[in-house]
Write a protein that holds these residues in place. Structure first.
Motif, short mmCIF file in Angstrom:
data_model
loop_
_atom_site.label_atom_id
_atom_site.label_comp_id
_atom_site.label_asym_id
_atom_site.label_seq_id
_atom_site.Cartn_x
_atom_site.Cartn_y
_atom_site.Cartn_z
N ARG A 1 0.73 -1.14 0.08
CA ARG A 1 0.02 0.16 0.10
C ARG A 1 0.89 1.33 0.03
O ARG A 1 2.17 1.27 0.59
N GLU B 1 0.67 5.80 0.43
CA GLU B 1 -0.50 6.87 0.57
C GLU B 1 -0.42 7.94 -0.64
O GLU B 1 0.70 8.32 -0.93
N GLY C 1 -4.03 11.20 0.96
CA GLY C 1 -4.82 11.03 2.10
C GLY C 1 -5.42 9.65 2.43
O GLY C 1 -6.00 9.31 3.20
N LYS C 2 -5.10 8.92 1.29
CA LYS C 2 -5.74 7.55 1.24
C LYS C 2 -4.74 6.54 1.25
O LYS C 2 -3.70 6.73 0.22
N MET C 3 -4.98 5.29 1.58
CA MET C 3 -3.85 4.24 1.52
C MET C 3 -4.49 3.46 0.21
O MET C 3 -5.47 2.67 0.30
N HIS C 4 -3.62 3.24 -0.65
CA HIS C 4 -4.10 2.63 -1.87
C HIS C 4 -3.08 1.30 -2.05
O HIS C 4 -1.86 1.14 -2.07
N SER D 1 -7.37 -1.07 3.12
CA SER D 1 -6.03 -0.78 3.03
C SER D 1 -5.85 0.29 4.11
O SER D 1 -4.46 0.69 4.43
N ASP D 2 -6.60 0.49 5.11
CA ASP D 2 -6.43 1.55 6.00
C ASP D 2 -7.46 1.25 7.24
O ASP D 2 -8.61 0.85 6.87
N ASN E 1 -8.72 3.36 9.24
CA ASN E 1 -9.39 4.46 9.61
C ASN E 1 -10.78 4.21 9.86
O ASN E 1 -11.45 3.34 9.02
#
Length: 144
Positions: free
Chosen positions: A32, A34, A37-40, A90-91, A93
């Motif tokens: 993954r 970042e 702001g997103k984990m891909h 992936s996150d 959050n």
């Protein structure tokens, strides 16, 4: 639910890394990166994380590799997911808009990990973002 872990890549793939597929008989561990702001999630190939973003395949040498405890069982499911809590994302959050479930799809002679977005598996290949309607989703289950 089992706990998936993300480990910084430091030149070698950890022994407990989860392979998301194969290409030319080489394992493609899940990684993954970042971006905005997103984990891909994506795949490790030749010490780089290859991931799909904004219609293209990108590569990064700064990434994390997905790992699991030895006792955990990885399940790739093409059917409806029976327990959403087991799906690897992936996150961690709590904002679901920042999470992508990890998926994989067949392409040519390989099986490529990527991200589930809009009920389709998006993965990088040949410089492009490819989208598959037939895919599997990764679940990680704690052994009893």
């Amino acid at each position: 639910m089992a706990d998936a872990g993300w480990t910084d890549f430091e030149g070698t793939i950890p022994d407990d890394a989860i392979s998301g597929g194969l290409e030319n008989e080489h394992a493609l561990p899940v990684c993954r990166v970042e971006i905005e702001g997103k984990m891909h999630p994506g795949k490790v190939h030749v010490f780089m994380c290859h991931f799909a973003f904004d219609g293209a395949e990108y590569l990064s040498d700064e990434f994390e590799v997905l790992t699991k405890a030895e006792s955990d069982i990885e399940v790739w499911s093409a059917l409806a997911v029976t327990d959403e809590a087991d799906v690897v994302r992936s996150d961690n959050n709590t904002d679901e808009t920042l999470q992508f479930p990890v998926c994989r799809a067949a392409w040519k002679d390989g099986l490529h990990p990527g991200k589930l977005e809009g009920a389709k598996c998006h993965f990088g290949y040949g410089g492009r973002e490819l989208v598959a309607e037939t895919y599997e989703v990764l679940q990680l289950v704690a052994s009893e």
